[in-house]
Design a protein around this motif. Structure first.
Motif, PDB file in Angstrom:
ATOM      1  N   TRP A 137      41.179  67.979  43.827  1.00  0.00           N
ATOM      2  CA  TRP A 137      39.976  68.275  42.876  1.00  0.00           C
ATOM      3  C   TRP A 137      38.525  69.185  43.530  1.00  0.00           C
ATOM      4  O   TRP A 137      38.040  69.460  42.899  1.00  0.00           O
ATOM      5  CB  TRP A 137      39.734  66.930  43.290  1.00  0.00           C
ATOM      6  CG  TRP A 137      38.570  66.113  43.144  1.00  0.00           C
ATOM      7  CD1 TRP A 137      37.193  65.640  43.318  1.00  0.00           C
ATOM      8  CD2 TRP A 137      38.164  66.405  41.142  1.00  0.00           C
ATOM      9  NE1 TRP A 137      35.967  65.408  42.335  1.00  0.00           N
ATOM     10  CE2 TRP A 137      36.347  66.227  41.194  1.00  0.00           C
ATOM     11  CE3 TRP A 137      38.151  67.257  40.175  1.00  0.00           C
ATOM     12  CZ2 TRP A 137      35.490  66.400  40.324  1.00  0.00           C
ATOM     13  CZ3 TRP A 137      37.299  67.323  39.461  1.00  0.00           C
ATOM     14  CH2 TRP A 137      35.706  66.665  39.381  1.00  0.00           C
ATOM     15  N   ASP A 138      38.672  69.227  44.250  1.00  0.00           N
ATOM     16  CA  ASP A 138      37.751  70.090  44.978  1.00  0.00           C
ATOM     17  C   ASP A 138      37.838  71.353  44.898  1.00  0.00           C
ATOM     18  O   ASP A 138      36.918  71.886  45.459  1.00  0.00           O
ATOM     19  CB  ASP A 138      37.419  69.519  46.773  1.00  0.00           C
ATOM     20  CG  ASP A 138      36.204  69.718  47.452  1.00  0.00           C
ATOM     21  OD1 ASP A 138      35.252  69.641  46.655  1.00  0.00           O
ATOM     22  OD2 ASP A 138      35.795  69.670  48.449  1.00  0.00           O
ATOM     23  N   MET A 207      46.977  62.973  41.132  1.00  0.00           N
ATOM     24  CA  MET A 207      46.110  63.750  41.180  1.00  0.00           C
ATOM     25  C   MET A 207      45.697  64.496  39.679  1.00  0.00           C
ATOM     26  O   MET A 207      45.628  65.171  39.253  1.00  0.00           O
ATOM     27  CB  MET A 207      47.003  64.846  42.215  1.00  0.00           C
ATOM     28  CG  MET A 207      46.394  64.540  43.390  1.00  0.00           C
ATOM     29  SD  MET A 207      44.759  64.732  43.935  1.00  0.00           S
ATOM     30  CE  MET A 207      44.030  65.235  43.668  1.00  0.00           C
ATOM     31  N   GLY A 208      46.523  64.026  38.498  1.00  0.00           N
ATOM     32  CA  GLY A 208      46.301  64.022  37.050  1.00  0.00           C
ATOM     33  C   GLY A 208      45.179  63.659  36.847  1.00  0.00           C
ATOM     34  O   GLY A 208      44.907  63.972  35.682  1.00  0.00           O
ATOM     35  N   THR A 209      44.786  62.531  37.201  1.00  0.00           N
ATOM     36  CA  THR A 209      43.354  62.382  36.304  1.00  0.00           C
ATOM     37  C   THR A 209      42.490  62.009  37.602  1.00  0.00           C
ATOM     38  O   THR A 209      42.449  60.869  38.900  1.00  0.00           O
ATOM     39  CB  THR A 209      44.071  60.514  36.591  1.00  0.00           C
ATOM     40  OG1 THR A 209      44.271  59.506  37.553  1.00  0.00           O
ATOM     41  CG2 THR A 209      44.443  59.731  35.212  1.00  0.00           C
ATOM     42  N   THR A 330      31.261  74.259  31.977  1.00  0.00           N
ATOM     43  CA  THR A 330      32.580  74.766  32.767  1.00  0.00           C
ATOM     44  C   THR A 330      32.046  73.027  33.678  1.00  0.00           C
ATOM     45  O   THR A 330      31.056  73.017  34.250  1.00  0.00           O
ATOM     46  CB  THR A 330      32.164  75.302  33.678  1.00  0.00           C
ATOM     47  OG1 THR A 330      32.383  77.023  33.067  1.00  0.00           O
ATOM     48  CG2 THR A 330      33.281  75.901  35.154  1.00  0.00           C
ATOM     49  N   MET A 331      33.630  72.446  33.836  1.00  0.00           N
ATOM     50  CA  MET A 331      33.067  71.160  35.005  1.00  0.00           C
ATOM     51  C   MET A 331      34.088  71.701  36.261  1.00  0.00           C
ATOM     52  O   MET A 331      34.706  72.478  36.062  1.00  0.00           O
ATOM     53  CB  MET A 331      34.192  70.172  34.318  1.00  0.00           C
ATOM     54  CG  MET A 331      34.732  69.550  35.179  1.00  0.00           C
ATOM     55  SD  MET A 331      33.016  68.561  36.213  1.00  0.00           S
ATOM     56  CE  MET A 331      33.670  67.492  36.414  1.00  0.00           C
ATOM     57  N   THR A 332      33.468  71.514  37.785  1.00  0.00           N
ATOM     58  CA  THR A 332      33.831  71.333  38.966  1.00  0.00           C
ATOM     59  C   THR A 332      33.617  70.195  39.828  1.00  0.00           C
ATOM     60  O   THR A 332      34.852  69.130  39.523  1.00  0.00           O
ATOM     61  CB  THR A 332      33.331  72.188  39.342  1.00  0.00           C
ATOM     62  OG1 THR A 332      32.852  72.462  40.091  1.00  0.00           O
ATOM     63  CG2 THR A 332      34.268  73.761  38.922  1.00  0.00           C
ATOM     64  N   ASN A 333      33.094  70.274  40.322  1.00  0.00           N
ATOM     65  CA  ASN A 333      32.726  68.682  40.645  1.00  0.00           C
ATOM     66  C   ASN A 333      32.001  67.294  40.235  1.00  0.00           C
ATOM     67  O   ASN A 333      32.053  66.888  41.091  1.00  0.00           O
ATOM     68  CB  ASN A 333      32.716  69.212  42.818  1.00  0.00           C
ATOM     69  CG  ASN A 333      30.628  69.520  42.158  1.00  0.00           C
ATOM     70  OD1 ASN A 333      30.408  69.767  40.931  1.00  0.00           O
ATOM     71  ND2 ASN A 333      30.172  70.516  43.647  1.00  0.00           N
ATOM     72  N   GLY A 334      31.107  67.628  39.112  1.00  0.00           N
ATOM     73  CA  GLY A 334      30.600  67.089  38.688  1.00  0.00           C
ATOM     74  C   GLY A 334      29.461  67.410  38.215  1.00  0.00           C
ATOM     75  O   GLY A 334      28.352  66.742  37.833  1.00  0.00           O
TER      76      GLY A 334
END
Length: 772
Positions: A137-138, A207-209, A330-334
């Protein structure tokens, strides 16, 4: 076999027919099936010793990466990278018209997996390309960064590894935005397959969600105590605070926005990554001087990571369905926003604004905890894609932590008062971050290698000040060592102990430097048997060096290894298998001042099965992990194959290199003779093993008929008979024709271990003979 595929349902690949040999599982033998780990979760995974081998490497054993890299015009390569950084492509547009901040994050996260406990992780092999790291995720959207670099990689071909390209791109990004970098070294060799050996933590999260990560409380599976308790600490050898993170949760230890708790996590994790307080602040404040964080889309809407993405995504994950899916969406860590008013310029505004304003906790559009200035007149930051649009500055909980923690605050105030000191600190910390796992400077390539010697984290070894010894001197020294009366066992133990600290993960340890005679290694319980041997060899060294008039001298480091050669040759001759053990001189003795005691303490073994050592505090340090698992891990760090592990251990047992000189595992009546007795006793069907303690840590070998005790053993001995793969290898040497093969194989592996750290004479080839 035949089946009809419903092509209208390509995600599920619904099979209207069934393979008669595949059961009901799609793909039969190649589908989602139970593995050995499912069936036998506690088995010893010996196959990890054969990862990333020659069969996986398309470049072959003779490819010399050093020669290929040095043939590249580094200035031209950097010019290509810098030109790319200030462009933008439609499929993934750059923030502020500059890919620099994005590439700094990619390089940082590539290097940031490094951990000091076992030396694993780091940028050295480009593992960000493979699972599981590629799909953490990171590491969201680092797949896009690497894909953007693909044209440059293709242009320079195999002379430029992905591992080197990622770090060099990070350096170029810093340079175009005004930071004078401390240097760059090439020399990182790419891995060619996923890492299935490194332990990244006890959690099991889908890790899919991504929403599972947000809600995850399983972080405490890797922590002892609660944040703030006296016993609060992180499980060894881990360094990240959560599964799928590089460092810590930017929203706070528990995602609760608590800066005090966040500071505790930061200190523990960055220390585990070999950074002190000043380096920690420099990296956080320096890295956050650039770019922005992305949190415009709730994580529950984001698609699966690369390793779980559909086929047509071609290895790209985290599909964002909102708007264009990139750019302003864009979305990365929120977390959404930038830390500074000028996100593509190196300046001190991050620290200036962090301390000038009071910060209020708020939420991002994605719902993540972040902070905004209380003062409405605080500086604004421009939108990364919409001209003329401005936004409030942003801080993360991890940023506020630097302000509230007393020790971090002192460092921040120092950097606020002296921007030049901050610049130098960040440059040097970045250099350490991105080069920490490369090992000695002999491995560094290129014209930008920092010339400064004595960087303590590089485990420096001085240049030789004497002429090297030759064959005549080696022969004379062998006679002098033999004349000391030191036993085969003691000489072999000491030589092996000097080399056994080596770990290929970060190329640290080994015999070169003679650190067995220095703190902290000389004081470890596992090494105490070496002290009188080192003292005697010092006498040999003084006698030899004091009588020379030709400028030649021998180092203690060389003499310790040569003593091992004397021992093995004597043991082989006594077994009727005379042999000459290879010896390559040139090792140099380092000094106590050039040895970082704190950092070298991490190399102290918890279990060293080669010397039948188990730390007295083993149960607390490695709860739930068997000694043989840590023995396997040590063999893996020493780059041994399963056959090498087996033959080396069998030889060490009959030589009796046990740390305490005990008879545990010494299955022979001819100690110090290089025989196959260990293997023959281990596989003798007329003998039977019984536990001698309730825990099953110590065993007795008894005659099946009489019950008489013949030998004693540990788990680190019996594993070579209990494990099917290892036992099959023991059989090779236990047979009537095994002696000659055993001596030849043992000597070859012995020499390999003695040479593991000799990068002064080894080149950049992964397999086969090393280049001079």
């Amino acid at each position: 076999m035949s089946a009809t595929i419903d092509k209208t349902n390509t995600e599920s690949f619904k099979m209207e027919g069934r393979c008669p040999f595949g059961g009901d599982r799609i793909g039969g033998a190649h589908g989602n099936r139970p593995t050995l780990d499912n069936w036998y979760p506690h088995r010893l995974r010996v196959e990890v010793l054969h990862q990333n081998g020659l069969a996986a490497d398309p470049l072959g054993p003779d490819f010399d990466y050093a020669a290929a890299f040095n043939a590249i015009d580094l200035d031209a390569l950097k010019a290509d990278i810098k030109q790319f950084l200030t462009t933008s492509v439609a499929w993934w547009p750059s923030d502020y018209g500059n890919y620099g901040p994005q590439m700094i994050r990619m390089a940082w996260h590539s290097a940031g997996t490094y951990r000091i406990a076992d030396g694993r992780g780091g940028a050295g092999t480009g593992m960000q390309r493979f699972a599981p790291i590629s799909s953490w995720w990171d590491n969201g959207n680092t797949d896009k960064s690497r894909r953007l670099l693909q044209p440059i990689k293709h242009k320079y071909g195999n002379g430029l590894s992905w591992a080197d390209l990622m770090v060099l791109t990070g350096n170029c990004a810093l340079e175009i935005m005004g930071l004078p970098t401390y240097g760059f070294a090439g020399g990182r060799l790419d891995a060619w397959e996923a890492d299935n050996a490194t332990y990244w933590g006890p959690e099991v999260v889908d890790m899919g969600t991504l929403s599972d990560f947000e809600k995850m409380t399983g972080r405490d599976k890797r922590w002892r105590g609660k944040n703030g308790d006296a016993d609060y600490d992180l499980e060894n050898p881990l360094a990240a605070s959560h599964q799928a993170l590089i460092y810590v949760n930017p929203e706070g230890a528990y995602g609760d926005g608590d800066p005090v708790g966040s500071a505790r996590d930061i200190r523990i994790t960055f220390t585990r990554m070999a950074m002190n307080d000043e380096e920690t602040v420099a990296l956080i404040a320096g890295g956050h001087a650039f770019g922005k964080s992305h949190g415009m889309t709730p994580s529950k809407e984001i698609g699966p990571p690369p390793e779980m993405a559909p086929m047509e995504a071609m290895g790209l994950g985290w599909h964002n369905p909102r708007g264009t899916g990139n750019g302003k969406d864009t979305m990365t860590n929120g977390i959404e926003g930038s830390w500074t008013p000028d996100p593509t310029k190196w300046d001190n505004s991050y620290l200036e604004n962090l301390f000038k304003f009071e910060w209020v906790k708020t939420k991002s559009p994605a719902g993540s905890v972040q902070w905004t200035p209380q003062d409405p007149d605080a500086p604004k930051t421009p939108d990364a894609h919409v001209a003329g649009q401005m936004h409030p500055l942003m801080m993360m909980t991890t940023d506020i932590a630097l302000k509230v923690d007393p020790e971090y605050r002192k460092v921040c105030e120092k950097f606020l008062a002296d921007f030049d000191a901050f610049t130098q600190a960040f440059s040097k910390a970045w250099y350490k971050l991105t080069h920490r796992d490369m090992g000695p400077k002999h491995r560094y390539l290129g014209p930008e290698v920092t010339l400064e010697d004595g960087l303590l984290w590089q485990d420096p070894i001085p240049d030789a000040t004497h002429a090297p010894i030759g064959e005549a001197e080696i022969a004379a020294l062998k006679q002098a060592i033999a004349a000391t009366g030191l036993s085969v066992s003691d000489l072999a133990f000491t030589a092996f102990s000097s080399a056994a600290t080596y770990r290929d993960s970060d190329k640290r340890g080994g015999a070169n430097g003679g650190r067995l005679a220095l703190a902290p290694q000389k004081d470890w319980a596992v090494n105490q048997r070496a002290a009188p041997v080192v003292a005697a060899l010092r006498g040999v060294m003084a006698d030899f060096n004091g009588t020379r008039s030709d400028g030649k001298a021998v180092s203690l480091a060389d003499l310790i290894v040569l003593g091992g050669c004397v021992a093995v040759e004597k043991a082989a001759a006594a077994a009727g298998s005379p042999v000459t053990v290879p010896f390559t001189p040139g090792r140099v003795d380092t000094t106590q001042d050039l040895t970082d005691i704190e950092m070298f303490t991490w190399l102290k073994p918890v279990v060293d099965g080669f010397r039948n050592y188990v730390d007295a505090d083993y149960g607390r340090i490695a709860p739930g992990v068997s000694p043989e698992e840590l023995f396997l891990d040590r063999a893996n760090l020493m780059t041994l194959t399963a056959p090498e592990w087996v033959v080396l251990t069998g030889g060490l047992r009959v030589l009796n290199t046990n740390h305490d000189g005990s008879d545990t595992g010494v299955f022979t009546d001819r100690v110090g003779v290089l025989t196959t007795d260990f293997f023959r006793a281990l596989t003798d069907t007329d003998l039977v093993w019984e536990k001698e303690d309730a825990e099953g840590m110590r065993f007795a070998l008894k005659d099946r008929a009489s019950g008489a005790v013949r030998f004693h053993a540990s788990r680190n001995d019996l594993v070579f008979g209990a494990n099917a793969q290892l036992r099959s290898l023991a059989d090779v040497y236990a047979g009537s024709d095994g002696q000659a093969r055993f001596v030849t194989d043992f000597v070859r592996v012995w020499d390999k271990v003695m040479m593991l750290d000799r990068y002064d004479v080894k080149g950049h080839r992964r397999h086969g003979p090393m280049a001079a």
